[in-house]
Design a protein around this motif. Structure first.
Motif, PDB file in Angstrom:
ATOM      1  N   MET A   1     -25.326  41.746  43.841  1.00  0.00           N
ATOM      2  CA  MET A   1     -25.098  43.147  43.599  1.00  0.00           C
ATOM      3  C   MET A   1     -25.229  43.924  44.892  1.00  0.00           C
ATOM      4  N   LEU A   2     -26.147  43.493  45.734  1.00  0.00           N
ATOM      5  CA  LEU A   2     -26.328  44.185  47.005  1.00  0.00           C
ATOM      6  C   LEU A   2     -25.061  44.088  47.857  1.00  0.00           C
ATOM      7  N   LEU A   3     -24.445  42.926  47.871  1.00  0.00           N
ATOM      8  CA  LEU A   3     -23.200  42.765  48.632  1.00  0.00           C
ATOM      9  C   LEU A   3     -22.074  43.608  48.051  1.00  0.00           C
ATOM     10  N   VAL A   4     -22.019  43.715  46.737  1.00  0.00           N
ATOM     11  CA  VAL A   4     -21.005  44.549  46.094  1.00  0.00           C
ATOM     12  C   VAL A   4     -21.207  46.009  46.488  1.00  0.00           C
ATOM     13  N   LEU A   5     -22.431  46.470  46.470  1.00  0.00           N
ATOM     14  CA  LEU A   5     -22.714  47.859  46.832  1.00  0.00           C
ATOM     15  C   LEU A   5     -22.424  48.138  48.304  1.00  0.00           C
ATOM     16  N   ILE A   6     -22.721  47.191  49.158  1.00  0.00           N
ATOM     17  CA  ILE A   6     -22.370  47.357  50.568  1.00  0.00           C
ATOM     18  C   ILE A   6     -20.847  47.391  50.720  1.00  0.00           C
ATOM     19  N   GLY A   7     -20.152  46.569  49.940  1.00  0.00           N
ATOM     20  CA  GLY A   7     -18.685  46.593  49.959  1.00  0.00           C
ATOM     21  C   GLY A   7     -18.120  47.923  49.500  1.00  0.00           C
TER      22      GLY A   7
ATOM     23  N   LEU B   1     -19.606  50.743  49.784  1.00  0.00           N
ATOM     24  CA  LEU B   1     -19.934  51.706  50.836  1.00  0.00           C
ATOM     25  C   LEU B   1     -18.921  51.609  51.980  1.00  0.00           C
ATOM     26  N   ILE B   2     -18.570  50.391  52.342  1.00  0.00           N
ATOM     27  CA  ILE B   2     -17.612  50.189  53.432  1.00  0.00           C
ATOM     28  C   ILE B   2     -16.199  50.602  53.013  1.00  0.00           C
ATOM     29  N   SER B   3     -15.802  50.226  51.803  1.00  0.00           N
ATOM     30  CA  SER B   3     -14.432  50.514  51.356  1.00  0.00           C
ATOM     31  C   SER B   3     -14.255  51.931  50.816  1.00  0.00           C
ATOM     32  N   LYS B   4     -15.366  52.632  50.634  1.00  0.00           N
ATOM     33  CA  LYS B   4     -15.357  54.015  50.154  1.00  0.00           C
ATOM     34  C   LYS B   4     -14.706  54.161  48.774  1.00  0.00           C
ATOM     35  N   THR B   5     -14.921  53.168  47.899  1.00  0.00           N
ATOM     36  CA  THR B   5     -14.396  53.256  46.538  1.00  0.00           C
ATOM     37  C   THR B   5     -15.327  54.008  45.606  1.00  0.00           C
TER      38      THR B   5
ATOM     39  N   PRO C   1     -18.527  57.124  45.490  1.00  0.00           N
ATOM     40  CA  PRO C   1     -19.139  58.178  46.305  1.00  0.00           C
ATOM     41  C   PRO C   1     -20.276  57.614  47.154  1.00  0.00           C
ATOM     42  N   ARG C   2     -20.365  58.069  48.383  1.00  0.00           N
ATOM     43  CA  ARG C   2     -21.333  57.545  49.345  1.00  0.00           C
ATOM     44  C   ARG C   2     -22.766  57.632  48.815  1.00  0.00           C
ATOM     45  N   GLY C   3     -23.118  58.748  48.204  1.00  0.00           N
ATOM     46  CA  GLY C   3     -24.475  58.924  47.683  1.00  0.00           C
ATOM     47  C   GLY C   3     -24.817  57.916  46.600  1.00  0.00           C
ATOM     48  N   LEU C   4     -23.846  57.623  45.738  1.00  0.00           N
ATOM     49  CA  LEU C   4     -24.082  56.645  44.669  1.00  0.00           C
ATOM     50  C   LEU C   4     -24.265  55.246  45.238  1.00  0.00           C
ATOM     51  N   SER C   5     -23.472  54.908  46.239  1.00  0.00           N
ATOM     52  CA  SER C   5     -23.619  53.592  46.874  1.00  0.00           C
ATOM     53  C   SER C   5     -24.985  53.454  47.538  1.00  0.00           C
TER      54      SER C   5
END
Length: 68
Positions: free
Chosen positions: A1-7, A9-13, A15-19
């Motif tokens: 899940m951590l990798l998904v959330l970092i992804g 954040l990087i892909s901007k899919t 909102p930044r705050g939620l990521s």
């Protein structure tokens, strides 16, 4: 899940705050022994996990369909 959330954040899919909130949640709840804090804390943790997974799915679906 951590990798998904970092992804996300990087892909901007998402909102930044939620990521960032999701990443912080994962780090804190994996690092803490929540089982020793009681059943209520564990239940809230699971509800937050489900909400986080639903948010990733929702924003991923919207990005996949081209709806920003």
């Amino acid at each position: 899940m951590l990798l998904v959330l970092i992804g996300t954040l990087i892909s901007k899919t998402m909102p930044r705050g939620l990521s960032i909130t999701g990443i912080a949640y994962v780090v804190v709840f994996v690092g803490l022994p929540t089982e020793s804090l009681g059943a209520g804390v564990v239940a809230v943790g699971y509800l937050l996990q489900v909400t986080l997974v639903a948010a990733v799915g929702w924003f991923g679906l919207r990005a996949g369909l081209g709806r920003h």
